[in-house]
Design a protein around this motif. Sequence first.
Motif, PDB file in Angstrom:
ATOM      1  N   UNK A 373      13.436 -10.722 -13.646  1.00 32.15           N
ATOM      2  CA  UNK A 373      12.707 -10.824 -12.375  1.00 32.15           C
ATOM      3  C   UNK A 373      12.828  -9.528 -11.575  1.00 32.15           C
ATOM      4  N   UNK A 374      14.004  -8.892 -11.654  1.00 32.70           N
ATOM      5  CA  UNK A 374      14.149  -7.578 -11.016  1.00 32.70           C
ATOM      6  C   UNK A 374      13.122  -6.593 -11.577  1.00 32.70           C
ATOM      7  N   UNK A 375      13.067  -6.550 -12.910  1.00 32.88           N
ATOM      8  CA  UNK A 375      12.157  -5.605 -13.565  1.00 32.88           C
ATOM      9  C   UNK A 375      10.700  -5.921 -13.232  1.00 32.88           C
ATOM     10  N   UNK A 376      10.372  -7.227 -13.192  1.00 35.43           N
ATOM     11  CA  UNK A 376       8.997  -7.616 -12.884  1.00 35.43           C
ATOM     12  C   UNK A 376       8.622  -7.224 -11.458  1.00 35.43           C
ATOM     13  N   UNK A 377       9.567  -7.409 -10.519  1.00 35.74           N
ATOM     14  CA  UNK A 377       9.317  -7.022  -9.119  1.00 35.74           C
ATOM     15  C   UNK A 377       9.068  -5.512  -9.009  1.00 35.74           C
ATOM     16  N   UNK A 378       9.912  -4.761  -9.704  1.00 35.18           N
ATOM     17  CA  UNK A 378       9.768  -3.300  -9.671  1.00 35.18           C
ATOM     18  C   UNK A 378       8.444  -2.874 -10.298  1.00 35.18           C
ATOM     19  N   UNK A 379       8.047  -3.589 -11.382  1.00 33.09           N
ATOM     20  CA  UNK A 379       6.790  -3.250 -12.060  1.00 33.09           C
ATOM     21  C   UNK A 379       5.585  -3.520 -11.158  1.00 33.09           C
ATOM     22  N   UNK A 380       5.616  -4.639 -10.416  1.00 30.79           N
ATOM     23  CA  UNK A 380       4.506  -4.981  -9.519  1.00 30.79           C
ATOM     24  C   UNK A 380       4.397  -3.958  -8.379  1.00 30.79           C
ATOM     25  N   UNK A 381       5.562  -3.532  -7.881  1.00 29.61           N
ATOM     26  CA  UNK A 381       5.560  -2.608  -6.724  1.00 29.61           C
ATOM     27  C   UNK A 381       5.185  -1.179  -7.110  1.00 29.61           C
ATOM     28  N   UNK A 382       5.288  -0.882  -8.390  1.00 29.68           N
ATOM     29  CA  UNK A 382       5.017   0.485  -8.850  1.00 29.68           C
ATOM     30  C   UNK A 382       3.562   0.880  -8.551  1.00 29.68           C
ATOM     31  N   UNK A 383       3.363   2.048  -7.983  1.00 29.78           N
ATOM     32  CA  UNK A 383       2.026   2.579  -7.683  1.00 29.78           C
ATOM     33  C   UNK A 383       1.449   2.086  -6.378  1.00 29.78           C
ATOM     34  N   UNK A 384       2.278   1.349  -5.576  1.00 32.16           N
ATOM     35  CA  UNK A 384       1.759   0.829  -4.304  1.00 32.16           C
ATOM     36  C   UNK A 384       1.409   1.948  -3.329  1.00 32.16           C
ATOM     37  N   UNK A 385       2.077   3.137  -3.426  1.00 34.25           N
ATOM     38  CA  UNK A 385       1.839   4.228  -2.483  1.00 34.25           C
ATOM     39  C   UNK A 385       0.402   4.747  -2.563  1.00 34.25           C
ATOM     40  N   UNK A 386      -0.210   4.689  -3.733  1.00 32.40           N
ATOM     41  CA  UNK A 386      -1.557   5.257  -3.915  1.00 32.40           C
ATOM     42  C   UNK A 386      -2.630   4.191  -4.102  1.00 32.40           C
ATOM     43  N   UNK A 387      -2.219   2.905  -4.057  1.00 30.04           N
ATOM     44  CA  UNK A 387      -3.184   1.832  -4.316  1.00 30.04           C
ATOM     45  C   UNK A 387      -4.105   1.623  -3.129  1.00 30.04           C
ATOM     46  N   UNK A 388      -5.344   1.166  -3.409  1.00 27.48           N
ATOM     47  CA  UNK A 388      -6.277   0.854  -2.334  1.00 27.48           C
ATOM     48  C   UNK A 388      -5.967  -0.543  -1.796  1.00 27.48           C
ATOM     49  N   UNK A 389      -6.805  -0.979  -0.832  1.00 26.10           N
ATOM     50  CA  UNK A 389      -6.547  -2.265  -0.175  1.00 26.10           C
ATOM     51  C   UNK A 389      -6.556  -3.421  -1.184  1.00 26.10           C
ATOM     52  N   UNK A 390      -7.511  -3.399  -2.083  1.00 18.66           N
ATOM     53  CA  UNK A 390      -7.613  -4.474  -3.071  1.00 18.66           C
ATOM     54  C   UNK A 390      -6.383  -4.500  -3.972  1.00 18.66           C
ATOM     55  N   UNK A 391      -5.891  -3.329  -4.366  1.00 17.04           N
ATOM     56  CA  UNK A 391      -4.710  -3.242  -5.213  1.00 17.04           C
ATOM     57  C   UNK A 391      -3.472  -3.745  -4.498  1.00 17.04           C
ATOM     58  N   UNK A 392      -3.372  -3.428  -3.172  1.00 20.53           N
ATOM     59  CA  UNK A 392      -2.215  -3.908  -2.404  1.00 20.53           C
ATOM     60  C   UNK A 392      -2.229  -5.443  -2.281  1.00 20.53           C
ATOM     61  N   UNK A 393      -3.411  -6.014  -2.004  1.00 19.00           N
ATOM     62  CA  UNK A 393      -3.506  -7.478  -1.890  1.00 19.00           C
ATOM     63  C   UNK A 393      -3.148  -8.155  -3.214  1.00 19.00           C
ATOM     64  N   UNK A 394      -3.588  -7.527  -4.312  1.00 18.20           N
ATOM     65  CA  UNK A 394      -3.249  -8.084  -5.630  1.00 18.20           C
ATOM     66  C   UNK A 394      -1.733  -8.069  -5.845  1.00 18.20           C
ATOM     67  N   UNK A 395      -1.072  -6.974  -5.403  1.00 20.06           N
ATOM     68  CA  UNK A 395       0.383  -6.883  -5.565  1.00 20.06           C
ATOM     69  C   UNK A 395       1.101  -7.949  -4.720  1.00 20.06           C
ATOM     70  N   UNK A 396       0.605  -8.180  -3.487  1.00 18.97           N
ATOM     71  CA  UNK A 396       1.217  -9.216  -2.642  1.00 18.97           C
ATOM     72  C   UNK A 396       1.098 -10.602  -3.290  1.00 18.97           C
ATOM     73  N   UNK A 397      -0.064 -10.881  -3.854  1.00 18.87           N
ATOM     74  CA  UNK A 397      -0.272 -12.183  -4.518  1.00 18.87           C
ATOM     75  C   UNK A 397       0.672 -12.350  -5.705  1.00 18.87           C
ATOM     76  N   UNK A 398       0.817 -11.277  -6.485  1.00 15.22           N
ATOM     77  CA  UNK A 398       1.684 -11.350  -7.664  1.00 15.22           C
ATOM     78  C   UNK A 398       3.155 -11.506  -7.271  1.00 15.22           C
ATOM     79  N   UNK A 399       3.574 -10.812  -6.185  1.00 17.40           N
ATOM     80  CA  UNK A 399       4.961 -10.971  -5.716  1.00 17.40           C
ATOM     81  C   UNK A 399       5.208 -12.394  -5.201  1.00 17.40           C
TER      82      UNK A 399
END
Length: 442
Positions: A373-399
């Motif tokens: 679960x640690x690894x999965x959380x880190x994987x989902x958060x990876x690339x959040x700095x450059x993601x657009x709005x849609x990508x950020x919302x997708x990451x929140x849903x997955x978390x």
Amino acid sequence: MTFQDLSEAAPYPGRLPRDPIMRPTPLVILTALGIVALAGCGDEDDPRLRLATGGPEGTYFALGQDLAEFVARDVEDLRVEVLRSAGSIDNMERLAAGEADLAFVQSDTLGADGVRLIAPVYEEVLHVFIRSEIRDEVRKLSDLRGRSICVGAKDSGTANVVARLLDHLGLDDASTPRRHLSWSYAVAALAADECDAACALVASPFPAGRELLESQHAVLLSLGDFAEAGGELDGICAANPNLSRTMIPVAAYGPAPTAPVGTVAVWALLVARRGVDDESVKAVTRVLFDNQAELAERQPVLARLTDPRTLPTLRFPLHDGAAAYYHRDEPVFFVRYADAISLGLTIILLIGSSFITARAWLARRKKNRIDVYYLETDHISEGAETADREGLEDRLTRLHELRRKAFRELVKERLLADESFTIFQDFLQSEYEAIRERLGEK
């Protein structure tokens, strides 16, 4: 006076009818009160066991007297009081009523739950004597239909066994009169032709039986061919499981019998009430077996005194005091079962060790799962700095879904509710908040 009058007046020797003219006089009453008062001054703590035996002419009574004598000689502060009785059934009733502590009974006698075995004393064999004049007409027990039978004293073991045999053969009291007479009166009745058969359930051979046969007034009646499998004897024993088939051998009584006599037998038992003190019963048992040779010189039947563990079919459970005597030479529990106890402890330790190992393995497995679960959380958060709005919302849903999945696993005990899980929650929450903050900036 006819024999009929005599037999009705005295069912067995020692029990005579009360004279209706006799009345207690004042002197008799005062004397009785004095005796009671003197008895009350005795030692109330003196242990005394009441032993129910039989009639004064019987084997039970003689055995009881000898046993009482040897107990008084060998056991300090213990006495046996010998009680006369009508026999086995009477003795069992006295035990049930608390009027006796010990008793001689036959192994087929029905008893209360509180009766406990001390020792099988000897085997008693059923003897059926018939008048010599009818030997050609009466060849088996059922041929006695319509004839008078002396079945033994009332409430005796003999009467009990004979009644069951007659009932089994359909010889009821109406068609085949039963007379309850003790042995001496039954012999007199045979001699006077006032009965056709007399029965005795006793150790074989017995002197009075030899006297009767030598008088030529009677002969022994066979209940069946002992050598025949599935014959009458087997049928009788099948209907009466507490009886065993046996025979009276040729010349057991001198010249008689001239052929084996098939019959049945029971064991004469010494029993006690369950509540009788264990140490007292153990002492009585010890006296019996330690003095068996000396007692057998007086009463030869005691040569057959038997350890009950060799007769597992006896109906009464062993008294705890008697059991203590029989097991006296066996090691104590922990010594006797040392190997079994050692094996049991080893098995318990192995099971305990296996349980601990399995628990540790499960704990490691659950810890490994939280690492996923640690690894999965880190994987989902990876690339959040450059993601657009849609990508950020997708990451929140997955978390959010990952958190719900982790809690479901926790409820199913697939994850440990320990510090690792708490750290995971904090880590996931921090990543979730960071992504929401970036989403707000968009």
